[in-house]
Write a protein that holds these residues in place. Structure first.
Motif, mmCIF file in Angstrom:
data_model
loop_
_atom_site.group_PDB
_atom_site.id
_atom_site.type_symbol
_atom_site.label_atom_id
_atom_site.label_comp_id
_atom_site.label_asym_id
_atom_site.label_seq_id
_atom_site.Cartn_x
_atom_site.Cartn_y
_atom_site.Cartn_z
ATOM 1 N N VAL A 105 0.843 -1.203 0.000
ATOM 2 C CA VAL A 105 0.000 0.000 0.000
ATOM 3 C C VAL A 105 0.874 1.247 0.000
ATOM 4 O O VAL A 105 0.635 2.196 -0.768
ATOM 5 N N GLU A 106 1.888 1.280 0.835
ATOM 6 C CA GLU A 106 2.751 2.460 0.914
ATOM 7 C C GLU A 106 3.525 2.670 -0.384
ATOM 8 O O GLU A 106 3.656 3.806 -0.865
ATOM 9 N N ALA A 107 4.041 1.582 -0.967
ATOM 10 C CA ALA A 107 4.774 1.706 -2.233
ATOM 11 C C ALA A 107 3.849 2.168 -3.357
ATOM 12 O O ALA A 107 4.204 3.050 -4.152
ATOM 13 N N ALA A 108 2.647 1.592 -3.422
ATOM 14 C CA ALA A 108 1.692 1.960 -4.473
ATOM 15 C C ALA A 108 1.267 3.411 -4.345
ATOM 16 O O ALA A 108 1.146 4.129 -5.349
ATOM 17 N N GLU A 109 1.037 3.864 -3.122
ATOM 18 C CA GLU A 109 0.614 5.255 -2.925
ATOM 19 C C GLU A 109 1.730 6.218 -3.309
ATOM 20 O O GLU A 109 1.462 7.291 -3.872
ATOM 21 N N HIS A 110 2.979 5.852 -3.040
ATOM 22 C CA HIS A 110 4.100 6.710 -3.451
ATOM 23 C C HIS A 110 4.160 6.815 -4.977
ATOM 24 O O HIS A 110 4.353 7.913 -5.526
ATOM 25 N N ILE A 111 3.978 5.692 -5.661
ATOM 26 C CA ILE A 111 3.971 5.702 -7.133
ATOM 27 C C ILE A 111 2.790 6.527 -7.647
ATOM 28 O O ILE A 111 2.929 7.327 -8.575
ATOM 29 N N ARG A 112 1.625 6.345 -7.032
ATOM 30 C CA ARG A 112 0.435 7.088 -7.467
ATOM 31 C C ARG A 112 0.649 8.594 -7.326
ATOM 32 O O ARG A 112 0.349 9.365 -8.247
ATOM 33 N N LYS A 113 1.159 9.023 -6.168
ATOM 34 C CA LYS A 113 1.377 10.460 -5.956
ATOM 35 C C LYS A 113 2.365 11.025 -6.971
ATOM 36 O O LYS A 113 2.207 12.155 -7.447
ATOM 37 N N ASN A 140 11.922 7.290 -7.666
ATOM 38 C CA ASN A 140 12.995 7.039 -6.695
ATOM 39 C C ASN A 140 13.655 8.306 -6.182
ATOM 40 O O ASN A 140 14.313 8.302 -5.136
ATOM 41 N N GLN A 141 13.468 9.409 -6.913
ATOM 42 C CA GLN A 141 14.012 10.698 -6.456
ATOM 43 C C GLN A 141 13.206 11.292 -5.322
ATOM 44 O O GLN A 141 13.734 11.834 -4.361
#
Length: 495
Positions: free
Chosen positions: A321-329, A491-492
């Motif tokens: 969930v945390e990884a997906a939300e970071h990608i979404r944002k 990743n930045q």
């Protein structure tokens, strides 16, 4: 003969375990009341047809004897009311479902799916009319369905709907609302007397599970919020759909995107789709893998797939969930004009995600399909929408099901493709204008074929090629380098 048909329907209900022997008189009286029959007569004429077939004959009787009018709405409403006589109230259906869930999630969904089919809520006989086949592509085998299951509306029905349109009631608010359970229906609104919902807790919210009346794949289900609220892709969605797969590990679940054009769904009501099915995208190979700097415990890859898909693997739901939300944002605010990707036009957002979750036993899998709905003068239907050169096959929105590799094509194609076949083998001199360029290409490519079966097979294969092209159109990244530029941005940014 009507008494024999009613007896036949009751017998089929007994065979399907919809009712027990002690229910027979109750059900017969309910059906008689709906048909305006005030007596019970012995009739040795017993039909061997299935439930939908017998039901159709009973509806014909009702029309012939002016119990209902000869229009689609009244036929559908009466059929649903008759079958409602055979199925328990929602509380009993839910109680049985969760008793079986204690044995296994599969037994619970098997019970509810079978009930939905036996009660004619899932239109099994109509679904058999669909034409389905598979076709090879550069991305693996794709699936094609020409949708013939929904009944055609006659001119009288269309007229009734047009007259009703401006005065239509606002209850239920939409076809997904929980208030549809048991709703009798009306002009231009589906009959739902035999509709049942399974209540599900989703992160402390009330949601419901139902099956689609016109399933496109095995156990095609809809998970809907009990609140009538707009769809919104955010962190809660990732957590909900992954948690659902924890409760029902044999089901995938995904959400359509939450913006027009790329949404392909009812955006006014928050809901997801799922089922017990493996789509072509689910077995797609990795194009390449990459590291997520902020989430080292999550494995990430870009799929070898025409749409732009990131696949995440993780041991725990929270990690994914945390990884997906970071990608979404990152994606929501990402622009790359070299790829025609612009995140906003003023305050209007263009970037969103179609997420799909699965439980793989020892880990969870989450696919993130990157979508963009921007239009231009050159692409008025959408830059990342099927382009005009494939509109002769498909010009509707590409939603969740098609993103995963199952094309749902319009019924007009049955007659039109048959004409293309005749054109290739020289039986007609031209085809529908929209198909003429394509038909000329196929005629040149396959002019050595003379057998109708051979030509039909190559047309099906060429449809697969077209569908792959359609999915390429919706892909926001047309090459790996541009995709890697986005991943570098992911990743930045701080998590």
């Amino acid at each position: 003969m009507i008494h024999g048909l009613i007896t036949s329907l009751i017998n089929k209900g007994l065979d399907a375990s919809l009712i027990e022997k002690t229910d027979v008189n109750y059900v017969r009286n309910k059906i008689n009341s709906l048909l305006g029959i005030e007596s019970v007569e012995e009739d040795s004429t017993v039909s061997t047809d299935n439930i939908p077939g017998i039901l159709a004959e009973i509806i014909d009787f009702a029309v012939e004897h002016q119990v209902i009018g000869n229009n689609l709405d009244e036929k559908e409403m009466l059929a649903a009311q008759i079958m409602d006589s055979f199925i328990p109230r929602p509380s009993v259906v839910n109680q049985t479902f969760y008793q079986k869930y204690k044995e296994s999630p599969e037994k619970a969904t098997d019970y509810f799916y079978q009930l939905s089919k036996n009660s004619n809520y899932i239109q099994t006989e109509r679904i058999k009319k669909n034409i389905s086949f598979k076709a090879d592509s550069d991305y693996g085998e794709l699936e094609i369905t020409i949708n013939l299951s929904k009944p055609e509306k006659d001119p009288e029905q269309i007229k009734r709907e047009r007259l009703m349109k401006n005065d239509a009631p606002s209850y239920p608010k939409c076809v997904l609302c929980k208030e549809n359970e048991g709703y009798v229906g009306r002009t231009a609104y589906p009959a739902r007397s035999n509709h049942r919902l399974i209540k599900i807790d989703m992160l402390g919210e009330d949601w419901s599970l139902q099956y689609s009346p016109y399933v496109y794949y095995n156990e095609h289900c809809i998970i809907l919020s009990d609140q009538h609220r707009p769809m919104k892709i955010n962190q809660d969605v990732f957590e909900r759909i992954l948690t659902f797969t924890k409760k029902f590990p044999h089901y995938f679940v995904g959400s359509n995107a939450d913006l027009p054009i790329v949404g392909g769904s009812i955006l006014s009501h928050d809901h997801y789709q799922g089922g017990n099915y493996e789509f072509p995208m689910m077995v797609a190979d990795n194009a390449f893998t990459f590291e997520l700097n902020h989430f080292p415990e999550v494995q990430a890859a870009v799929l070898k797939w025409p749409a732009s898909v990131i696949r995440l693997h993780g041991q725990t739901i929270n990690q994914l969930v945390e990884a997906a939300e970071h990608i979404r944002k990152t994606w929501v605010n990402y622009s790359d004009e070299s790829q025609n990707i612009v995140s906003h036009s003023g305050e209007e957002p263009h970037n969103t995600i179609t997420p799909i979750a699965r439980n793989k036993g020892d880990h969870f899998e989450l696919d993130l399909v990157l979508r963009n709905n921007r239009t231009t003068n050159e692409y008025p239907f959408g830059i990342f929408h099927p382009h005009e050169d494939v509109h002769h096959i498909k010009k509707e929105n590409i939603g969740l099901i098609e993103v995963m590799g199952l094309a749902v094509l319009p019924p007009r194609l049955v007659e039109e493709l048959d004409q293309v076949k005749d054109y290739i083998i020289g039986q007609v001199d031209s085809v529908n204008t929209e198909h003429q360029v394509w038909a000329d290409q196929l005629k040149e490519k396959y002019n050595h074929l003379v057998e109708e079966a051979e030509v039909k097979a190559v047309i099906e294969q060429e449809l697969g090629v077209k569908f792959a092209r359609i999915l390429e159109d919706i892909g926001v990244f047309k090459n790996h380098d541009s995709f890697k530029t986005f991943i570098h941005k992911v990743n930045q940014l701080d998590s």
